[in-house]
Scaffold this motif. Structure first.
Motif, PDB file in Angstrom:
ATOM      1  N   GLU A 246       2.221 -34.573  30.078  1.00 44.57           N
ATOM      2  CA  GLU A 246       2.036 -33.131  30.202  1.00 44.57           C
ATOM      3  C   GLU A 246       2.562 -32.546  31.512  1.00 44.57           C
ATOM      4  OE1 GLU A 246       0.764 -30.311  28.711  1.00 44.57           O
ATOM      5  OE2 GLU A 246       1.228 -31.456  26.903  1.00 44.57           O
ATOM      6  N   GLY A 247       2.107 -33.171  32.626  1.00 43.11           N
ATOM      7  CA  GLY A 247       2.449 -32.634  33.947  1.00 43.11           C
ATOM      8  C   GLY A 247       3.940 -32.693  34.197  1.00 43.11           C
ATOM      9  N   THR A 248       4.553 -33.790  33.807  1.00 47.42           N
ATOM     10  CA  THR A 248       5.991 -33.952  34.019  1.00 47.42           C
ATOM     11  C   THR A 248       6.754 -32.930  33.173  1.00 47.42           C
ATOM     12  OG1 THR A 248       5.605 -36.295  34.303  1.00 47.42           O
ATOM     13  CG2 THR A 248       7.866 -35.629  34.014  1.00 47.42           C
ATOM     14  N   GLN A 249       6.287 -32.720  31.956  1.00 42.05           N
ATOM     15  CA  GLN A 249       6.956 -31.742  31.092  1.00 42.05           C
ATOM     16  C   GLN A 249       6.904 -30.346  31.700  1.00 42.05           C
ATOM     17  OE1 GLN A 249       5.936 -31.730  26.932  1.00 42.05           O
ATOM     18  NE2 GLN A 249       5.812 -33.937  26.839  1.00 42.05           N
ATOM     19  N   GLU A 250       5.767 -30.046  32.278  1.00 45.27           N
ATOM     20  CA  GLU A 250       5.573 -28.739  32.914  1.00 45.27           C
ATOM     21  C   GLU A 250       6.616 -28.570  34.033  1.00 45.27           C
ATOM     22  OE1 GLU A 250       3.169 -26.601  32.050  1.00 45.27           O
ATOM     23  OE2 GLU A 250       3.688 -25.148  33.619  1.00 45.27           O
ATOM     24  N   GLU A 251       6.711 -29.616  34.868  1.00 50.61           N
ATOM     25  CA  GLU A 251       7.645 -29.551  35.996  1.00 50.61           C
ATOM     26  C   GLU A 251       9.085 -29.480  35.488  1.00 50.61           C
ATOM     27  OE1 GLU A 251       6.825 -29.149  39.096  1.00 50.61           O
ATOM     28  OE2 GLU A 251       8.921 -29.162  39.753  1.00 50.61           O
ATOM     29  N   PHE A 252       9.371 -30.272  34.475  1.00 46.86           N
ATOM     30  CA  PHE A 252      10.743 -30.280  33.966  1.00 46.86           C
ATOM     31  C   PHE A 252      11.091 -28.931  33.352  1.00 46.86           C
ATOM     32  CE2 PHE A 252      14.202 -31.306  30.984  1.00 46.86           C
ATOM     33  CZ  PHE A 252      15.110 -31.747  31.927  1.00 46.86           C
ATOM     34  N   PHE A 253      10.124 -28.289  32.738  1.00 50.39           N
ATOM     35  CA  PHE A 253      10.342 -26.954  32.167  1.00 50.39           C
ATOM     36  C   PHE A 253      10.861 -25.997  33.253  1.00 50.39           C
ATOM     37  CE2 PHE A 253       8.502 -22.708  31.394  1.00 50.39           C
ATOM     38  CZ  PHE A 253       9.140 -22.395  30.198  1.00 50.39           C
ATOM     39  N   HIS A 254      10.214 -26.039  34.415  1.00 47.81           N
ATOM     40  CA  HIS A 254      10.630 -25.136  35.497  1.00 47.81           C
ATOM     41  C   HIS A 254      11.986 -25.549  36.069  1.00 47.81           C
ATOM     42  CE1 HIS A 254       6.969 -22.934  35.203  1.00 47.81           C
ATOM     43  NE2 HIS A 254       6.256 -24.040  35.319  1.00 47.81           N
ATOM     44  N   THR A 255      12.199 -26.860  36.181  1.00 49.68           N
ATOM     45  CA  THR A 255      13.504 -27.338  36.659  1.00 49.68           C
ATOM     46  C   THR A 255      14.596 -26.825  35.717  1.00 49.68           C
ATOM     47  OG1 THR A 255      12.424 -29.366  37.382  1.00 49.68           O
ATOM     48  CG2 THR A 255      14.815 -29.411  37.300  1.00 49.68           C
ATOM     49  N   PHE A 256      14.343 -27.007  34.441  1.00 54.31           N
ATOM     50  CA  PHE A 256      15.296 -26.603  33.415  1.00 54.31           C
ATOM     51  C   PHE A 256      15.613 -25.110  33.545  1.00 54.31           C
ATOM     52  CE2 PHE A 256      16.716 -25.051  29.381  1.00 54.31           C
ATOM     53  CZ  PHE A 256      17.370 -26.099  28.754  1.00 54.31           C
ATOM     54  N   ASN A 257      14.574 -24.302  33.574  1.00 51.50           N
ATOM     55  CA  ASN A 257      14.779 -22.844  33.634  1.00 51.50           C
ATOM     56  C   ASN A 257      15.590 -22.458  34.853  1.00 51.50           C
ATOM     57  OD1 ASN A 257      13.396 -22.462  31.339  1.00 51.50           O
ATOM     58  ND2 ASN A 257      11.476 -21.851  32.317  1.00 51.50           N
ATOM     59  N   ASP A 258      15.210 -23.042  35.985  1.00 48.15           N
ATOM     60  CA  ASP A 258      15.888 -22.712  37.234  1.00 48.15           C
ATOM     61  C   ASP A 258      17.383 -22.994  37.131  1.00 48.15           C
ATOM     62  OD1 ASP A 258      16.278 -22.961  40.346  1.00 48.15           O
ATOM     63  OD2 ASP A 258      14.282 -22.127  39.942  1.00 48.15           O
ATOM     64  N   LEU A 259      17.697 -24.197  36.663  1.00 48.00           N
ATOM     65  CA  LEU A 259      19.108 -24.589  36.573  1.00 48.00           C
ATOM     66  C   LEU A 259      19.823 -23.721  35.533  1.00 48.00           C
ATOM     67  CD1 LEU A 259      18.804 -28.492  36.700  1.00 48.00           C
ATOM     68  CD2 LEU A 259      19.598 -26.968  38.501  1.00 48.00           C
ATOM     69  N   TYR A 260      19.186 -23.559  34.407  1.00 42.05           N
ATOM     70  CA  TYR A 260      19.818 -22.811  33.309  1.00 42.05           C
ATOM     71  C   TYR A 260      20.124 -21.380  33.737  1.00 42.05           C
ATOM     72  CZ  TYR A 260      20.635 -21.079  28.608  1.00 42.05           C
ATOM     73  OH  TYR A 260      21.213 -20.519  27.495  1.00 42.05           O
TER      74      TYR A 260
END
Ligand SMILES: Nc1ncnc2c1ncn2[C@@H]1O[C@H](COP(=O)(O)OP(=O)(O)OP(=O)(O)O)[C@@H](O)[C@H]1O
Length: 469
Positions: A246-260
């Motif tokens: 869960e926690g990693t997915q949350e962080e990756f979601f923000h990483t993804f959005n930022d890069l995208y």
């Protein structure tokens, strides 16, 4: 776990109240056990040429003279070693195998750079670039295009030329050993070759997770975010392992959005489509589908021959065309196994000091061929599949470690061996590091129970079964 109190004591270290031997003494004792329990021929061929390289209290690193030795050790001798080591040290010792040639290569590589080498340098894996973790051999030039991967290849090429534009994220999915990592890293390597200023980062989903957890534990989440969000091309391999984190997915979601949002390119791989990754947040599933999901399927015979030809050329091997076709006809599962077969043949030819002919290949691949001729699934097939699915090693499955992340795959592998092969319980026990048949019964009962109540495990087992049939 008992703490390691490093008191040197002749050839012993003392760990808690157990005596832990150093590498040479441990190896000497193990060799004695092997000598007692194997034939002279086995001992002289497989055990005598081994050199102990390191022992850290739980992993014994052994250097072997050839790939063939490594295969033989992994398949035949590792379970015995684990058992003997258990008797000698009263602890779970895992063997790790490396090749003499790797040690030589590494020594040569370090020689010129010695003057300015740092402690960090010593931790780097052989032949991987420090900054990007890209394998320099994973290039478009070395990638053979066939029906099963041409779409993926074309998309990868476009992304390497125009990152962040057309296909973002680019998402490769498909079975084990079909070239997803190779193609993904080829994008990174080409981008760096054409535009060395590009900030490229390759990680496995596990490395991302570990980095994130470390960052939290050491109060360095800001640094973590800067590192991951300041790249032009982020590649994350095997994202099926984000399942249930869960926690990693949350962080990756923000990483993804930022890069995208900043038009940076993201490339992802998985063994299945995002919709099938258990417990992957819906918002990630939908984002992963924004770009181009493209599958890679197993290579047909012509492509397998072409891959073998290219690998043989890279290794300077002379192999007649009919012999290459013969090898390609034997291995139709995945490219990693195809490479394994070729290196087995190469090692066999060196050992026998004979050129590579179809007869020699027949001998070298006899074991594999027999399994195929009987068309029967072997326990080894099941162990290989389960190990790669759960990212554990064959030694883990055969060993005695009690961590949940290993015990469950081990029990699943035993359960499937019981269900999908005609082997007896004692035979299954034997193939799992010489365990008693009651251990196998316990594993089968346990998994049969778990399947009833745990939908995730049910799905995992069903995936593995599909992959095996
Ligand atoms: N088309 C190809 N041409 C040349 N080599 C290939 C090709 N496909 C795969 N390989 C080689 O096969 C091996 C396995 O490939 P790779 O690791 O990329 O597979 P993968 O799909 O990422 O597997 P996994 O799901 O286990 O991570 C690598 O050594 C790679 O170089």
């Amino acid at each position: 776990m008992l703490e390691l109190i490093c008191i040197s004591y002749n050839d012993y270290l003392i760990r808690g109240d157990f005596k832990v031997l150093d590498k040479d003494s441990l190896w000497q004792k193990l060799s004695t056990e092997f000598r007692k329990n194997t034939t002279d021929l086995t001992y002289d061929t497989w055990i005598k040429p081994v050199t102990p390289v390191d022992f850290d209290g739980s992993t014994l690193t052994l250097s072997l003279p050839s790939e063939l030795h490594r295969d033989y050790w992994k398949e035949q001798l590792a379970p015995n070693l684990i058992e003997y080591a258990f008797v000698i040290t009263k602890g779970n010792i895992e063997p790790k195998f490396i090749l003499d040639s790797d040690i030589k290569k590494e020594a040569q590589k370090k020689e010129p750079a010695k003057a300015d080498s740092t402690a960090d340098d010593q931790d780097e894996t052989f032949s991987f670039s420090k900054e990007t973790h890209l394998n320099p051999n994973y290039t478009f030039d070395n990638f053979i295009i066939g029906k099963g991967n041409q779409m993926a290849h074309a998309a990868a090429l476009i992304v390497s030329e125009e990152p962040g534009k057309l296909y973002n994220p680019l998402f490769f999915y498909g079975g084990v050993g079909l070239g997803k990592t190779h193609l993904m890293q080829a994008i990174g390597n080409k981008r760096l070759e054409d535009h060395p200023e590009t900030n490229v980062k390759y990680v496995t989903s596990e490395a991302f997770t570990n980095d994130f957890i470390n960052a939290i534990q050491t109060n360095r989440t800001e640094e973590f975010r800067r590192e991951y969000r300041n790249v032009d091309l982020l590649m994350v391999d095997d994202i099926q392992f984000f399942a249930q984190k869960e926690g990693t997915q949350e962080e990756f979601f923000h990483t993804f959005n930022d890069l995208y949002n900043n038009d940076k390119q993201i490339v992802l791989t998985s063994d299945r489509v995002p919709q099938e990754i258990p417990k992957l947040q819906e918002r990630l599933v939908s984002r992963f589908a924004w770009g181009l999901p493209v599958d890679i399927t197993p290579p047909d015979l012509e492509t397998r021959i072409a891959i073998l030809k290219s690998k043989a050329k890279l290794d300077n091997l002379t192999i007649p065309n009919e012999t290459l076709s013969y090898i390609a006809g034997q291995i139709n599962s995945n490219v990693r196994e195809l490479e394994g077969a070729l290196s087995r043949v190469q090692a066999y030819s060196k050992l026998k000091n004979e050129p590579i002919t179809t007869d020699l290949v027949y001998e070298a691949l006899k074991g594999l061929k027999l399994a195929k001729a009987n068309n029967e699934l072997s326990i080894m097939d099941i162990q290989n599949k389960v190990a790669s699915y759960f990212h554990v090693t064959i030694s883990d499955l055969k060993g005695k470690k009690r961590m949940k992340s290993i015990v469950i795959p081990r029990q699943i592998a035993m359960y499937l061996s019981r269900e999908m092969t005609s082997n007896s319980l004692p035979k299954i026990g034997k193939e799992f590091g010489g365990k008693d048949h009651t251990t196998v019964i316990h594993a089968c009962d346990k998994i049969a129970e778990v399947i009833k109540i745990d939908a995730d495990i049910r799905k995992e087992i069903s995936d593995i079964k599909t992959a095996l049939s």
